[in-house]
Motif scaffolding. Structure first.
Motif, PDB file in Angstrom:
ATOM      1  N   GLY A   1       0.840  -1.196   0.000  1.00  0.00           N
ATOM      2  CA  GLY A   1       0.000   0.000   0.000  1.00  0.00           C
ATOM      3  C   GLY A   1       0.866   1.234   0.000  1.00  0.00           C
ATOM      4  N   ALA A   2       0.236   2.371  -0.134  1.00  0.00           N
ATOM      5  CA  ALA A   2       0.968   3.627  -0.193  1.00  0.00           C
ATOM      6  C   ALA A   2       0.380   4.627   0.779  1.00  0.00           C
ATOM      7  CB  ALA A   2       0.919   4.209  -1.604  1.00  0.00           C
ATOM      8  N   THR A   3       1.247   5.459   1.305  1.00  0.00           N
ATOM      9  CA  THR A   3       0.794   6.648   2.020  1.00  0.00           C
ATOM     10  C   THR A   3       0.567   7.724   0.971  1.00  0.00           C
ATOM     11  OG1 THR A   3       2.140   6.011   3.908  1.00  0.00           O
ATOM     12  CG2 THR A   3       1.336   8.277   3.845  1.00  0.00           C
ATOM     13  N   ILE A   4      -0.627   8.275   0.930  1.00  0.00           N
ATOM     14  CA  ILE A   4      -0.998   9.162  -0.165  1.00  0.00           C
ATOM     15  C   ILE A   4      -1.311  10.570   0.346  1.00  0.00           C
ATOM     16  CG2 ILE A   4      -1.991   7.221  -1.432  1.00  0.00           C
ATOM     17  CD1 ILE A   4      -4.789   8.618  -0.792  1.00  0.00           C
ATOM     18  N   ILE A   5      -1.440  11.478  -0.588  1.00  0.00           N
ATOM     19  CA  ILE A   5      -2.047  12.784  -0.341  1.00  0.00           C
ATOM     20  C   ILE A   5      -3.367  12.788  -1.108  1.00  0.00           C
ATOM     21  CG2 ILE A   5      -1.825  15.280  -0.549  1.00  0.00           C
ATOM     22  CD1 ILE A   5       1.228  14.866  -0.767  1.00  0.00           C
TER      23      ILE A   5
ATOM     24  N   TYR B   1     -12.575  21.845  -4.257  1.00  0.00           N
ATOM     25  CA  TYR B   1     -12.106  23.059  -3.579  1.00  0.00           C
ATOM     26  C   TYR B   1     -10.688  23.448  -3.980  1.00  0.00           C
ATOM     27  CZ  TYR B   1     -16.084  21.906  -0.588  1.00  0.00           C
ATOM     28  OH  TYR B   1     -17.342  21.600  -0.121  1.00  0.00           O
ATOM     29  N   VAL B   2      -9.931  22.475  -4.497  1.00  0.00           N
ATOM     30  CA  VAL B   2      -8.527  22.722  -4.845  1.00  0.00           C
ATOM     31  C   VAL B   2      -8.318  22.246  -6.285  1.00  0.00           C
ATOM     32  CG1 VAL B   2      -6.130  22.451  -4.110  1.00  0.00           C
ATOM     33  CG2 VAL B   2      -7.990  22.162  -2.438  1.00  0.00           C
ATOM     34  N   PRO B   3      -8.628  23.080  -7.261  1.00  0.00           N
ATOM     35  CA  PRO B   3      -8.551  22.631  -8.658  1.00  0.00           C
ATOM     36  C   PRO B   3      -7.131  22.495  -9.194  1.00  0.00           C
ATOM     37  CG  PRO B   3      -9.236  24.933  -8.544  1.00  0.00           C
ATOM     38  CD  PRO B   3      -9.205  24.435  -7.133  1.00  0.00           C
ATOM     39  N   GLU B   4      -6.193  23.266  -8.646  1.00  0.00           N
ATOM     40  CA  GLU B   4      -4.810  23.197  -9.115  1.00  0.00           C
ATOM     41  C   GLU B   4      -3.882  23.019  -7.925  1.00  0.00           C
ATOM     42  OE1 GLU B   4      -3.795  26.522 -11.505  1.00  0.00           O
ATOM     43  OE2 GLU B   4      -5.422  26.213 -12.953  1.00  0.00           O
ATOM     44  N   PHE B   5      -2.893  22.133  -8.093  1.00  0.00           N
ATOM     45  CA  PHE B   5      -2.017  21.818  -6.959  1.00  0.00           C
ATOM     46  C   PHE B   5      -0.797  21.049  -7.452  1.00  0.00           C
ATOM     47  CE2 PHE B   5      -5.563  18.920  -7.473  1.00  0.00           C
ATOM     48  CZ  PHE B   5      -4.943  17.693  -7.677  1.00  0.00           C
ATOM     49  N   PRO B   6       0.320  21.164  -6.739  1.00  0.00           N
ATOM     50  CA  PRO B   6       1.492  20.333  -7.048  1.00  0.00           C
ATOM     51  C   PRO B   6       1.254  18.901  -6.592  1.00  0.00           C
ATOM     52  CG  PRO B   6       1.909  21.667  -5.104  1.00  0.00           C
ATOM     53  CD  PRO B   6       0.578  22.111  -5.641  1.00  0.00           C
ATOM     54  N   ARG B   7       1.939  17.966  -7.194  1.00  0.00           N
ATOM     55  CA  ARG B   7       1.707  16.553  -6.907  1.00  0.00           C
ATOM     56  C   ARG B   7       2.784  15.970  -5.991  1.00  0.00           C
ATOM     57  NH1 ARG B   7      -2.405  14.679  -9.814  1.00  0.00           N
ATOM     58  NH2 ARG B   7      -1.810  12.521  -9.359  1.00  0.00           N
ATOM     59  N   ASP B   8       3.165  16.764  -5.011  1.00  0.00           N
ATOM     60  CA  ASP B   8       4.092  16.270  -3.994  1.00  0.00           C
ATOM     61  C   ASP B   8       3.854  17.065  -2.712  1.00  0.00           C
ATOM     62  OD1 ASP B   8       5.427  18.744  -4.222  1.00  0.00           O
ATOM     63  OD2 ASP B   8       6.883  17.935  -5.628  1.00  0.00           O
TER      64      ASP B   8
ATOM     65  N   ALA C   1     -12.209  13.280  -5.635  1.00  0.00           N
ATOM     66  CA  ALA C   1     -11.017  13.026  -4.831  1.00  0.00           C
ATOM     67  C   ALA C   1      -9.852  12.605  -5.723  1.00  0.00           C
ATOM     68  CB  ALA C   1     -11.296  11.951  -3.796  1.00  0.00           C
ATOM     69  N   GLU C   2      -8.776  13.354  -5.648  1.00  0.00           N
ATOM     70  CA  GLU C   2      -7.552  13.018  -6.381  1.00  0.00           C
ATOM     71  C   GLU C   2      -6.590  12.317  -5.433  1.00  0.00           C
ATOM     72  OE1 GLU C   2      -5.019  13.231  -9.903  1.00  0.00           O
ATOM     73  OE2 GLU C   2      -7.157  13.530  -9.544  1.00  0.00           O
ATOM     74  N   LEU C   3      -6.139  11.159  -5.823  1.00  0.00           N
ATOM     75  CA  LEU C   3      -5.195  10.377  -5.032  1.00  0.00           C
ATOM     76  C   LEU C   3      -3.795  10.622  -5.585  1.00  0.00           C
ATOM     77  CD1 LEU C   3      -5.638   6.620  -4.077  1.00  0.00           C
ATOM     78  CD2 LEU C   3      -3.516   7.435  -5.100  1.00  0.00           C
ATOM     79  N   ILE C   4      -2.923  11.183  -4.766  1.00  0.00           N
ATOM     80  CA  ILE C   4      -1.557  11.474  -5.191  1.00  0.00           C
ATOM     81  C   ILE C   4      -0.599  10.529  -4.481  1.00  0.00           C
ATOM     82  CG2 ILE C   4       0.291  13.182  -5.261  1.00  0.00           C
ATOM     83  CD1 ILE C   4      -1.837  15.358  -5.140  1.00  0.00           C
TER      84      ILE C   4
END
Length: 343
Positions: free
Chosen positions: A132-136, A142-149, A244-247
């Motif tokens: 499994g992974a620890t994700i963001i 509410y947050v349409p644009e964001f960095p992926r880290d 929900a975006e899973l990073i």
């Protein structure tokens, strides 16, 4: 597994007293995580072999390790995460596997096995059943644009709407990696720099949270949370999942591999090997992955899964599995305590 799993499927469990177990070749004693093994697996194994499985439950690797070191005996199989497999190997607690008794070991994905090579180069001591992974998780509504880290935690516009895990290893490992340092570094300056980075993140989070991050994300109280995907996505309906975006960060990302291990003191080793081989069957391994919506560590099992995983095994190519950092644990903890008391 460092997760707070919901009661999706009840495991066949006897909450253990930790005393000596009955010596019966038709009984297998497992010490493991709650709600990780579907009851149907135990029932099928008992029906096929006549061997009854009794499972005691722990809620953390630390709890398991402390109990075993304090004399909790009679167990055959334990289910630690990778860093505790490493620790238990160093303590001489584990039996080297006889892989001639595990012909289906070849079903396991080399990518998963490779992530354990830093402490067990030939995979002699563990049978992985879960990755499994620890994700963001980000609420795109509410947050349409964001960095992926983890630089997302530097976004002051999201102040008070984000959480990080209340887990020193997870947070500090991610910060160290963001700065280009290995999690095992013994350089105090590097650890201090990572702590300063976490303090920067702390200014924008609502809290450190290792228990309710899934519910907080589902309610809309928090728009960005660090956590475990099964805990987060089980709280969301189909429409909410679409937002929900899973990073899985390529930089700063961490993963966990949970494995079955055979204790060298196991009183029922023949039964244990039968169970380990049973879990390596594709149709059995698929049930583990379906329960937690994770990709299967067992390659042929992927064709038999009935639940689409939340991410693919290929997404974990660059993440690092937490390691034993006994030589710097106290040092990291010193800086972690500073972080917690910093306003």
């Amino acid at each position: 597994m460092k997760k707070f799993l919901g009661a999706l499927i009840l495991a066949l469990a006897v909450i253990g007293c930790g005393g000596k177990k009955e010596s019966n070749e038709n009984t297998l004693y497992i010490y493991g995580w709650a709600n990780t093994i579907p009851q149907s697996i135990y029932e099928a194994f008992e029906k096929e072999t006549g061997i009854k499985v009794v499972e005691d439950i722990y809620s953390s690797n630390e709890e398991m390790f402390t109990k075993l070191k304090a004399g909790g005996d009679g167990y055959d199989i334990v289910m630690p995460s990778a860093d505790y497999v490493e620790i238990m190997m160093k303590e001489g607690m584990l039996e080297k596997l006889d892989k001639t008794l595990l012909p289906s070991y070849s079903n396991l994905d080399p990518l998963v096995l490779e992530k354990l090579h830093h402490f067990d180069p030939k995979n002699d001591y563990e049978v992985p059943y879960l990755i499994g992974a620890t994700i963001i998780a980000v609420n795109k509504k509410y947050v349409p644009e964001f960095p992926r880290d983890y630089s997302i935690y530097e976004m002051s516009s999201l102040k008070g709407r984000m959480t990080l895990l209340d887990d020193m290893r997870e947070v500090m490992t991610s910060a160290l990696d963001m700065l280009g340092y290995p999690q095992t570094t013994e350089d105090e300056e590097a650890i201090a720099q990572a702590a300063e980075l976490v303090k920067t993140w702390k200014k924008n989070i609502a809290k450190f949270d290792a228990e309710s991050f899934g519910k907080g994300f589902a309610s809309g109280d928090f728009w960005v949370v660090q956590g475990y995907p099964d805990n987060i996505f089980k709280e969301l309906d189909e429409n909410e999942r679409a937002n929900a975006e899973l990073i899985i960060p390529e930089k700063g990302g961490t993963a966990y591999v949970d494995s079955f291990v055979l204790l060298n003191s196991a009183p029922h080793k023949d039964a244990a090997y039968k169970f380990l081989e049973f879990t390596l069957r594709p149709e059995i391994a698929a049930q583990f992955a379906d329960l937690l919506e994770t990709p299967s560590v067992n390659i042929p099992a992927r064709e038999l899964m009935t639940v689409k995983p939340l991410f693919e095994i290929s997404d974990l190519k660059n993440v690092q599995v937490l390691r034993d950092i006994h030589s710097t644990l106290d040092l990291q903890n010193k800086y972690w305590q500073e972080i917690l008391i910093t306003d």
